[in-house]
Scaffold this active site. Structure first.
Site, short mmCIF file in Angstrom:
data_model
loop_
_atom_site.label_atom_id
_atom_site.label_comp_id
_atom_site.label_asym_id
_atom_site.label_seq_id
_atom_site.Cartn_x
_atom_site.Cartn_y
_atom_site.Cartn_z
CG ASP A 97 -0.27 0.00 2.53
OD1 ASP A 97 0.98 0.10 2.57
OD2 ASP A 97 -0.96 -0.07 3.55
CB SER A 98 0.22 4.68 -0.96
OG SER A 98 -0.86 5.09 -0.14
N GLY A 99 0.92 3.74 2.19
CA GLY A 99 1.13 4.36 3.50
C GLY A 99 0.08 5.40 3.80
CG ASP A 151 -4.64 7.00 -1.02
OD1 ASP A 151 -3.62 6.63 -0.39
OD2 ASP A 151 -5.74 6.46 -0.86
CG ASP A 319 -6.05 -5.29 1.23
OD1 ASP A 319 -6.54 -4.45 0.46
OD2 ASP A 319 -5.75 -5.01 2.41
CB CYS A 395 -13.14 -26.29 6.38
SG CYS A 395 -11.61 -25.38 6.10
CB CYS A 397 -8.07 -25.41 6.27
SG CYS A 397 -8.49 -25.37 8.02
CB CYS A 400 -11.14 -28.07 9.27
SG CYS A 400 -11.83 -26.48 9.79
CG HIS A 426 -10.67 -22.21 9.87
ND1 HIS A 426 -11.17 -23.22 9.08
CD2 HIS A 426 -11.71 -21.35 10.06
CE1 HIS A 426 -12.44 -23.00 8.82
NE2 HIS A 426 -12.80 -21.86 9.41
#
Lengths: 446, 446
Positions: A97-99, A151, A319, A395, A397, A400, A426
């Site tokens: 990201d830009s901060g 931004d 995200d 699930c 994963c 699980c 998970h």
């Protein structure tokens, strides 16, 4: 040389099944990117990140935070280490990201001028200054595949005029970001790796895949060999559309960004406290004005239902800290079973996102709420104390597949660090699975 | 039906290469057992524990703490969950301590009578009482392969008379422990699993190894299937030799324990503040009086050099919190390189072992000291900030194969949870590797 982005299918609703070809690899879109704030997705080893989710494909792309990394360990250190990929041993695509948003969330610790933002570190109170040029300089040093224009994010609620003024600043900063980026993008740490290291040993040695098991390094002069050879490629820069909760400003911002010609476009300033209907509306009203052939990224969202919905609307990248942050607070997502009550969630995800302590009221609430696809479980509830089922029986994963709710509750109650790790694995797998299902839906279109 | 223990080689110094055949599997001895205090080796996932160390064999046996588990989540809960193996999804051998040492370390919170020990929980101050019978009852509920007789551990220094009185209590409690154990050992949770579950689905379903990936469970009635079928086997009980720092008392204690006929013998009350020469001498003076055909276990040791030395003297089993606790404090072990200064370490390992805050002065010191085989690195030192080498270039563990010192330092300085995980994995692998080398030495005898 633009960013290669191939769209294979588009739904009537605008959802797109695509492939983003980045220097560190291809990414199947729509994609959810786990957040690796300080060059680590909190509590999850990189090898696990590479394996979780549908078909064991792992997370194809992660995010790291410019703000956190420049404060600690410092972007110049990371540059000297070869960039954040090599620093954290992550060979797949990344985005920084830009901060801007992080500084925005510091609230009273910052002062905005046309030139940039002065702020105080949340770690030690030291003064720092971010300008568009400095954000680019940092992000080039970090060397993620995708970096973001600097931004300003406006508070919510804000008046139309306040929002428009802030948006104007974002546009001016986007232009300066692009100019700096174009002049300096060749400085990315990995751009020159090929020349520097071409005579050195193979990738497998650096990654420790050698047969002997022991790298057998000369400890005085050893330099890591490159993870990949990048044939002249550089980072990509995305612009960020602002405009608050005003559709006319969102349109104006989108049009201005598109004129500047970025490699992709993000929609910023959402999930900052507005109701979810409004988040959705702002996304819809912005997507209309973004080019169909470039990737579109909504920053910082969202709940499980939201990421599926936005992907179906035509968002290619998202995200969010939610799956990992919720996990550390004992909140786990699972699929709704037939007949379970359903309701929409809608509360700020981002609020107080600097530091680890900030968990929004809603996320840490005692109640469990359901939505169309996901139930939130608070693992500390006594009803799980002897529950021998996995979190989510549907699930696949590794959590699980191996551990019971009873054990996860015990780890949480005893504040055992393994609890945060297993819960995070998970929840991330749950998010990655959702995106895989949406990709399957979109790919199945005739 | 004794505990099968086969010794294939014995060195002149008394070191033995053996195999301990326990209900949950075979253990190659001498063995180092990582400590899983609260049914988790802190910060390390079970799947990782199964893979680290020489040849990827993983930890063959771990320890869990009776004191911690009875306070939280409670041994009756664990019994209902099928025992601690199933509760934490650990299919290999385990050992539980008696709770005696943990209560001893509570110091002023306890009151000892002939009947047992009254103490207050370090968690909430609630009163509890441990007797030999209650310790056995708890350990049978937990269901580890090896359980320990309830003992008293005397403070250091203590007079001969004080030590002898305490030892007498330990002997009386050992007798009561054995009587209770013999009368109740059939109550171990897994003893009856075969009958209860014989009609149910296979082991692979419970462990999630099914082809589909999804267990496909009926969420209302699902009960885990047994991890193993135990053909009439029960737990084993070891006696603990006390006697403080007095060789004559150690001999007397060993002889009394041997008369009572346990499945194996532990040497307790060491590494509580005495110099390492004395630890070594007490072990040597006790081993003389223990039967050669039974496993011998020294509790709560030690530094890397110590575990190798004691194994060469004829100790078959050891456990210690040191590798994981040191890891969480940023202290990493690595092999000494030629010419590096060497010195012996010798300070209390156990002091303040209740809770996570207690790190002895010596372990957390800023200085790095070397010993014959191991160097201690304090990863927070600035000299590692840009060090791109692995912790130990000769180490084949997954951490050394992937991550740099620079990254591990960053994780530690940023208090990222991944730091504790990676540091713990390396230190445990280092300990397991040492024992593998000693086993190799002993097996190579002609």
């Amino acid at each position: 040389m633009g960013l290669p982005f191939e769209i294979s299918k588009t739904s009537d609703a605008g959802g797109r099944r695509g492939t983003l070809r980045l220097p560190h690899g291809d990414v199947q879109t729509p994609v959810f990117m786990p957040v690796g704030t300080a060059a680590t997705v909190k509590a999850v080893p990189q090898a696990t990140l590479e394996q979780i989710g549908a078909n064991g494909a792992g997370a194809e792309m992660i995010l790291a935070n410019t703000y956190h990394l420049t404060l600690r360990p410092g972007h110049e250190l990371i540059r000297r280490m070869g960039g954040v990929h090599r620093f954290m041993s992550w060979t797949r695509p990344m985005l920084t990201d830009s901060g801007g948003f992080q500084v925005f969330s510091l609230a009273k610790l910052r002062k905005v001028t046309e030139d940039g933002v002065e702020f105080r570190s949340h770690l030690d109170g030291a003064k720092h200054f971010f300008s568009p040029e400095h954000s680019m300089e940092i992000q080039i040093a970090l060397g993620a595949d995708v970096m973001m224009a600097f931004d300003e994010c406006v508070e919510t609620p804000a008046t139309w005029q306040r929002t428009r003024d802030s948006m104007g600043l974002t546009h001016a900063w986007a232009k300066r970001s692009k100019e700096y980026f174009e002049a300096h993008k060749h400085e990315v740490p990995w751009a020159t790796l090929e020349g520097r290291h071409s005579e050195r040993s193979s990738e497998s040695q650096y990654l420790g895949l050698s047969e002997s098991g022991a790298p057998g390094l000369d400890s005085e002069t050893w330099v890591p060999t490159p993870l990949q050879i990048f044939a002249g490629r550089t980072q990509s820069l995305f612009g960020i559309v602002q405009g608050g909760m005003y559709p006319d400003l969102r349109r104006e911002s989108a049009e201005r960004m598109v004129e500047m010609e970025f490699d992709g476009y993000a929609i910023g300033g959402l999930a900052v406290g507005e109701p979810p209907e409004l988040t959705r509306e702002m996304i819809a009203r912005t997507l209309e004005f973004l080019p169909r052939d470039k990737p579109r990224y909504v920053m910082g969202v969202g709940y499980p239902d939201q990421i599926a919905e936005f992907a179906r609307m035509g968002v290619d990248m998202m995200d969010c800290v939610l799956p990992t942050r919720a996990a550390r607070h004992g909140l786990l997502f699972r699929r709704a079973e037939p007949g379970e009550e359903s309701s929409e969630s809608g509360c700020p995800i981002h609020a107080g996102s600097i530091g680890m302590g900030g968990m929004s009221e809603e996320v840490s609430s005692e109640t469990e709420t359901a939505s169309r696809t996901a139930i939130r479980m608070n693992i500390k509830r006594v009803e799980y104390a002897e529950d021998q089922r996995p979190i989510d029986p549907a699930c696949a994963c590794p959590v699980c597949q191996r551990y019971t709710r009873a054990y996860l509750r015990h780890l949480f109650m005893a504040r055992e660090p393994l609890g945060a790790t297993l819960n995070s694995i998970h929840n991330l797998a749950f998010y990655l699975d959702i995106m895989e299902r949406v990709r399957g839906e979109l790919a199945g279109l005739t």
